[in-house]
Design an enzyme around this catalytic site. Structure first.
Site, mmCIF file in Angstrom:
data_model
loop_
_atom_site.group_PDB
_atom_site.id
_atom_site.type_symbol
_atom_site.label_atom_id
_atom_site.label_comp_id
_atom_site.label_asym_id
_atom_site.label_seq_id
_atom_site.Cartn_x
_atom_site.Cartn_y
_atom_site.Cartn_z
ATOM 1 N N ARG A 61 -0.851 14.672 11.112
ATOM 2 C CA ARG A 61 -0.971 14.305 9.695
ATOM 3 C C ARG A 61 -1.371 15.530 8.863
ATOM 4 O O ARG A 61 -0.944 15.683 7.725
ATOM 5 C CB ARG A 61 -2.037 13.223 9.517
ATOM 6 C CG ARG A 61 -1.850 11.951 10.327
ATOM 7 C CD ARG A 61 -0.689 11.091 9.892
ATOM 8 N NE ARG A 61 0.611 11.589 10.281
ATOM 9 C CZ ARG A 61 1.065 11.580 11.545
ATOM 10 N NH1 ARG A 61 0.325 11.146 12.538
ATOM 11 N NH2 ARG A 61 2.289 12.019 11.800
ATOM 12 N N ASN A 93 -7.063 9.140 -1.280
ATOM 13 C CA ASN A 93 -6.201 9.912 -0.397
ATOM 14 C C ASN A 93 -6.966 11.048 0.269
ATOM 15 O O ASN A 93 -7.877 11.630 -0.316
ATOM 16 C CB ASN A 93 -5.014 10.473 -1.183
ATOM 17 C CG ASN A 93 -4.190 9.372 -1.815
ATOM 18 O OD1 ASN A 93 -4.093 8.266 -1.268
ATOM 19 N ND2 ASN A 93 -3.608 9.649 -2.968
ATOM 20 N N ASP A 95 -5.395 13.835 1.431
ATOM 21 C CA ASP A 95 -4.658 15.083 1.280
ATOM 22 C C ASP A 95 -5.253 15.933 0.164
ATOM 23 O O ASP A 95 -6.149 15.498 -0.559
ATOM 24 C CB ASP A 95 -3.175 14.801 1.004
ATOM 25 C CG ASP A 95 -2.978 13.959 -0.253
ATOM 26 O OD1 ASP A 95 -3.237 14.479 -1.356
ATOM 27 O OD2 ASP A 95 -2.584 12.781 -0.143
ATOM 28 N N HIS A 110 -12.495 8.890 0.685
ATOM 29 C CA HIS A 110 -12.337 8.593 2.116
ATOM 30 C C HIS A 110 -12.227 9.842 2.974
ATOM 31 O O HIS A 110 -11.739 9.781 4.105
ATOM 32 C CB HIS A 110 -11.115 7.698 2.320
ATOM 33 C CG HIS A 110 -11.276 6.349 1.693
ATOM 34 N ND1 HIS A 110 -10.193 5.587 1.271
ATOM 35 C CD2 HIS A 110 -12.378 5.621 1.389
ATOM 36 C CE1 HIS A 110 -10.644 4.459 0.744
ATOM 37 N NE2 HIS A 110 -11.958 4.452 0.805
ATOM 38 N N THR A 177 -2.512 2.633 -6.737
ATOM 39 C CA THR A 177 -3.408 1.886 -5.865
ATOM 40 C C THR A 177 -3.700 0.521 -6.480
ATOM 41 O O THR A 177 -3.803 0.390 -7.696
ATOM 42 C CB THR A 177 -4.734 2.633 -5.637
ATOM 43 O OG1 THR A 177 -5.622 1.790 -4.883
ATOM 44 C CG2 THR A 177 -5.406 3.023 -6.941
#
Length: 242
Positions: A61, A93, A95, A110, A177
């Site tokens: 990932r 997210n 990233d 997160h 979202t």
């Protein structure tokens, strides 16, 4: 208006904005994340049971994240900040696409895929190199490193900070979202009563909570024209074309 001179936009982003850059999550609806059951890759129990497989999954990932590029929505939000607005991004997210687009105030609710943390002390965090995280790679206290990602069943340590940010908003923009995941779902409750809230998502009409206006478009289509209007008028306002 908040105590800050510049208008303060708080942006809550989720999987929808990253999906347009090619990054998938299990929230696609089939309960799988890149063909893996979330129970096998996104829980503390999975890491205890098979840490090598979990580390390998996040290495993959991580490489996908590095190969992905910010899309028009990421860039538009960064442009608004460069135009003098105060823009705080709170993202679900993991990233770094917001940062690569140029956003400077980003809170990862997160965790961050490009960081590792101690298995024993979550405050010990380290950048992850190209080699990924390996078994036997330890923190300064001697515990195995793991992805700096909040797994199911774990507390969300940055939630209180996110609540403080939302409480200072002049306008709340929700992008990609449904805010269905707890505790993120409660963030809108922290916004000032007078702060307008707008949701941009392909399913916005169905997802928008009461009192939240909707733009039913993907992030890369719905966010840039909205940002351009705000930049043009120099203020945050609820568009009459929603």
């Amino acid at each position: 208006m908040s105590e800050h001179q510049a208008p303060h936009l708080v942006v809550l982003t989720g999987a929808g904005i990253s999906a347009e850059s090619g990054l998938k999550t299990f929230r696609d609806g089939d309960g799988l994340w890149e063909n893996h059951r979330v129970e096998d890759v996104a829980t503390p129990e999975a890491f205890d049971r098979d840490p090598e497989s979990v580390l390998r999954f996040y290495d993959e990932r991580r490489e996908q994240t590095r190969q992905a590029s910010p899309n028009a929505a990421h860039h538009a939000l960064a442009e608004l900040e460069r135009a003098g607005f105060r823009v705080s991004v709170i993202t679900q997210n993991i990233d770094d696409l917001h940062e690569r687009a140029g956003s400077r105030d980003v809170l990862h609710l997160h965790g961050e895929i490009l960081m590792a943390r101690s298995s024993a002390d979550p405050s010990l965090r380290y950048p992850v190199g190209r080699q990924g995280i390996r078994m036997g790679e330890l923190c300064d206290k001697g515990s195995q490193l793991r992805p700096d990602v909040v797994w199911f069943g774990e507390p969300v340590p940055r939630y209180a900070q996110a609540c403080d940010v939302v409480a200072e908003a002049d306008f709340v923009l929700v992008v990609g979202t449904s805010l269905a995941v707890m505790p993120a779902a409660m963030l809108l409750d922290q916004a000032p009563i007078e702060a307008p809230c707008l949701l941009v998502d392909p399913q916005a009409e169905a997802l928008a909570p009461r009192g939240v206006r909707a733009i039913s478009q993907p992030a890369s289509q719905g966010v840039p024209p909205l940002i351009e209007h705000w930049r043009h008028v120099g203020a945050l306002w609820m568009p009459d074309w929603t």
